[in-house]
Design a protein around this motif. Structure first.
Motif, short mmCIF file in Angstrom:
data_model
loop_
_atom_site.label_atom_id
_atom_site.label_comp_id
_atom_site.label_asym_id
_atom_site.label_seq_id
_atom_site.Cartn_x
_atom_site.Cartn_y
_atom_site.Cartn_z
N ASN A 1 0.82 -1.21 0.00
CA ASN A 1 0.00 0.00 0.00
C ASN A 1 0.86 1.27 0.00
OD1 ASN A 1 -2.51 -1.40 0.13
ND2 ASN A 1 -2.09 -1.83 2.28
N CYS A 2 1.87 1.26 -0.82
CA CYS A 2 2.78 2.40 -0.83
C CYS A 2 2.13 3.61 -1.50
CB CYS A 2 4.09 2.04 -1.53
SG CYS A 2 3.96 1.90 -3.31
N ARG A 3 2.54 4.78 -1.07
CA ARG A 3 1.98 6.01 -1.63
C ARG A 3 2.58 6.37 -2.97
NH1 ARG A 3 3.45 9.55 3.46
NH2 ARG A 3 5.05 7.90 3.56
N GLY A 4 3.69 5.72 -3.31
CA GLY A 4 4.33 6.04 -4.58
C GLY A 4 3.75 5.30 -5.77
N GLN A 5 2.80 4.36 -5.50
CA GLN A 5 2.19 3.58 -6.57
C GLN A 5 3.27 2.95 -7.48
OE1 GLN A 5 -1.50 3.07 -7.31
NE2 GLN A 5 -1.03 3.30 -5.13
N CYS A 6 4.15 2.18 -6.87
CA CYS A 6 5.25 1.53 -7.60
C CYS A 6 4.75 0.27 -8.32
CB CYS A 6 6.37 1.17 -6.62
SG CYS A 6 7.00 2.60 -5.72
N PRO A 7 5.46 -0.18 -9.35
CA PRO A 7 5.03 -1.36 -10.12
C PRO A 7 4.92 -2.60 -9.24
CG PRO A 7 6.77 -0.18 -11.27
CD PRO A 7 6.68 0.42 -9.90
N ILE A 8 3.90 -3.42 -9.52
CA ILE A 8 3.67 -4.64 -8.75
C ILE A 8 4.17 -5.85 -9.55
CG2 ILE A 8 1.94 -6.10 -7.66
CD1 ILE A 8 0.22 -3.67 -7.27
N TRP A 9 4.92 -6.68 -8.88
CA TRP A 9 5.46 -7.89 -9.48
C TRP A 9 4.95 -9.11 -8.73
CZ3 TRP A 9 10.27 -8.49 -12.69
CH2 TRP A 9 10.53 -7.34 -13.44
N VAL A 10 5.15 -10.28 -9.34
CA VAL A 10 4.78 -11.54 -8.69
C VAL A 10 6.00 -12.46 -8.69
CG1 VAL A 10 3.93 -12.60 -10.83
CG2 VAL A 10 3.10 -13.43 -8.62
N TYR A 11 6.15 -13.20 -7.61
CA TYR A 11 7.28 -14.12 -7.47
C TYR A 11 6.79 -15.42 -6.85
CZ TYR A 11 11.34 -16.42 -5.44
OH TYR A 11 12.28 -17.35 -5.08
N GLY A 12 7.35 -16.55 -7.31
CA GLY A 12 7.01 -17.83 -6.71
C GLY A 12 7.19 -18.98 -7.66
N SER A 13 6.38 -20.03 -7.47
CA SER A 13 6.45 -21.24 -8.29
C SER A 13 5.11 -21.47 -8.95
CB SER A 13 6.82 -22.44 -7.41
OG SER A 13 6.78 -23.63 -8.16
N LEU A 14 5.15 -21.70 -10.25
CA LEU A 14 3.93 -21.94 -11.01
C LEU A 14 4.26 -22.91 -12.14
CD1 LEU A 14 0.93 -20.97 -11.19
CD2 LEU A 14 1.68 -19.39 -12.96
N ASN A 15 3.43 -23.93 -12.31
CA ASN A 15 3.64 -24.93 -13.36
C ASN A 15 5.01 -25.60 -13.25
OD1 ASN A 15 1.20 -24.11 -14.29
ND2 ASN A 15 1.98 -22.98 -16.04
N GLY A 16 5.45 -25.78 -12.01
CA GLY A 16 6.70 -26.48 -11.81
C GLY A 16 7.94 -25.66 -12.08
N ARG A 17 7.81 -24.35 -12.25
CA ARG A 17 8.97 -23.49 -12.53
C ARG A 17 8.94 -22.27 -11.63
NH1 ARG A 17 11.24 -24.81 -17.67
NH2 ARG A 17 12.50 -22.95 -17.48
N GLN A 18 10.11 -21.76 -11.36
CA GLN A 18 10.22 -20.50 -10.62
C GLN A 18 9.90 -19.35 -11.57
OE1 GLN A 18 10.92 -20.08 -7.31
NE2 GLN A 18 10.83 -22.32 -7.13
N ILE A 19 9.09 -18.42 -11.12
CA ILE A 19 8.76 -17.27 -11.96
C ILE A 19 8.99 -15.98 -11.17
CG2 ILE A 19 7.02 -18.55 -13.25
CD1 ILE A 19 4.90 -16.89 -11.75
N ARG A 20 9.32 -14.95 -11.88
CA ARG A 20 9.43 -13.60 -11.32
C ARG A 20 9.15 -12.65 -12.48
NH1 ARG A 20 12.38 -11.38 -7.00
NH2 ARG A 20 13.61 -13.30 -6.82
N LYS A 21 7.98 -12.02 -12.46
CA LYS A 21 7.64 -11.15 -13.58
C LYS A 21 6.73 -10.02 -13.13
CE LYS A 21 3.50 -13.61 -15.22
NZ LYS A 21 2.87 -14.24 -16.41
N SER A 22 6.69 -8.99 -13.96
CA SER A 22 5.85 -7.84 -13.68
C SER A 22 4.41 -8.13 -14.08
CB SER A 22 6.36 -6.62 -14.46
OG SER A 22 5.43 -5.55 -14.36
N LEU A 23 3.47 -7.64 -13.29
CA LEU A 23 2.05 -7.76 -13.64
C LEU A 23 1.59 -6.56 -14.47
CD1 LEU A 23 0.54 -9.16 -10.32
CD2 LEU A 23 1.11 -10.40 -12.42
N LYS A 24 2.51 -5.68 -14.77
CA LYS A 24 2.25 -4.52 -15.65
C LYS A 24 1.11 -3.65 -15.12
CE LYS A 24 3.90 -7.06 -19.69
NZ LYS A 24 5.24 -6.50 -19.59
N THR A 25 1.12 -3.45 -13.82
CA THR A 25 0.13 -2.56 -13.22
C THR A 25 0.70 -2.00 -11.91
OG1 THR A 25 -2.13 -2.36 -12.40
CG2 THR A 25 -0.99 -4.43 -11.95
N LYS A 26 0.16 -0.82 -11.53
CA LYS A 26 0.54 -0.21 -10.25
C LYS A 26 -0.62 -0.27 -9.26
CE LYS A 26 3.77 3.05 -12.39
NZ LYS A 26 4.12 4.49 -12.58
N HIS A 27 -1.76 -0.76 -9.72
CA HIS A 27 -2.97 -0.76 -8.90
C HIS A 27 -3.11 -2.11 -8.19
CE1 HIS A 27 -4.16 3.05 -10.68
NE2 HIS A 27 -3.90 2.53 -11.87
#
Length: 256
Positions: free
Chosen positions: A25-51
């Motif tokens: 809930n930052c006031r700067g509205q910084c980009p939101i990313w997701v990190y973890g494991s999905l489909n048996g692989r490690q992922i780290r990518k941008s969700l292309k949104t600040k909301h």
């Protein structure tokens, strides 16, 4: 089970940057990313949104899509494909050829920690190809097998794309195969007459059989695998051989 976490990549100007990336809930509205494991692989990518509301919805969709199916390993997918090949009554030699490529591929994916067939990517196929040895012709055949396997997985909606189609086969820069010269044929036939055995009668029989095989290959144009399985009943009048093609099973006549 998948595990995913949302986090923000705070900009230097963000007033809440000191609170860490897990503070959403930052006031700067910084980009939101997701990190973890999905489909048996490690992922780290941008969700292309600040909301945060949009990111939460995308997060839920990713989880729901992943939970909609049971995990299937690459080895499990390979076994299902080989079982399907046998159910389609493919030639045993064809099934063996598929197995000799796909089983090492499944083992390779296991070592790369690709635990789920849905996590298969193009890089996995290209890296596997780099580990294979053989002539350009052999490598092209292996790529064909991988493409057939990926097409099977795509039809079952286990993967989103036939990545093997993007793997470019090597160029065949080898010499053109030429027919044997007369002196080479003479040498082959003479070699048949030199076959030895501890028992004279066995040696004579072996020489006759070897000579017959060489002549059959020369004048019939058959592959060795077809020649050694040839039956006398397949020899038809007027010097014709009756064969059956692997794919269609229809009779094929070869004139000697």
């Amino acid at each position: 089970m998948p595990y995913l976490d949302l986090y923000r990549r705070h900009t230097p100007e963000c007033p809440d940057a000191d609170k860490g990336q897990n503070y959403l809930n930052c006031r700067g509205q910084c980009p939101i990313w997701v990190y973890g494991s999905l489909n048996g692989r490690q992922i780290r990518k941008s969700l292309k949104t600040k909301h945060l509301s949009v990111a939460s919805k995308l997060y839920s969709q990713m989880i729901e899509k992943r939970e909609a199916y049971v995990s299937l390993s690459v080895a499990g997918a390979v076994n299902q494909y080989l079982a399907d090949c046998q159910a389609r009554d493919l030639a045993p030699s064809t099934v063996i050829s598929y197995r000799n490529v796909l089983m090492p591929f499944a083992e390779f994916c296991g070592k790369k920690s690709v635990h789920d067939i849905r996590g298969l990517q193009l890089i996995d196929l290209t890296e596997f190809r780099a580990t294979r040895q053989g002539s350009p012709k052999t490598q092209r055949k292996e790529i064909e097998h991988l493409r057939a396997f990926c097409a099977f997985c795509l039809n079952h909606k286990w993967i989103e794309e036939n990545y093997a189609k993007k793997v470019k086969p090597p160029k065949d820069g080898g010499p053109v195969t030429m027919p044997y010269r007369t002196d080479q044929i003479t040498a082959l036939l003479e070699a048949c007459n030199k076959i030895k055995n501890w028992h004279d009668a066995s040696a004579v029989r072996a020489r006759v059989r070897a000579r017959a095989l060489v002549l059959l290959l020369l004048y019939g144009g058959l592959r060795i695998s077809d020649a050694i399985r040839l039956k006398r009943s397949q020899l038809k009048p007027e010097g014709r051989l009756m064969l059956r093609t692997m794919k269609t099973g229809k009779p094929l006549y070869v004139k000697l």
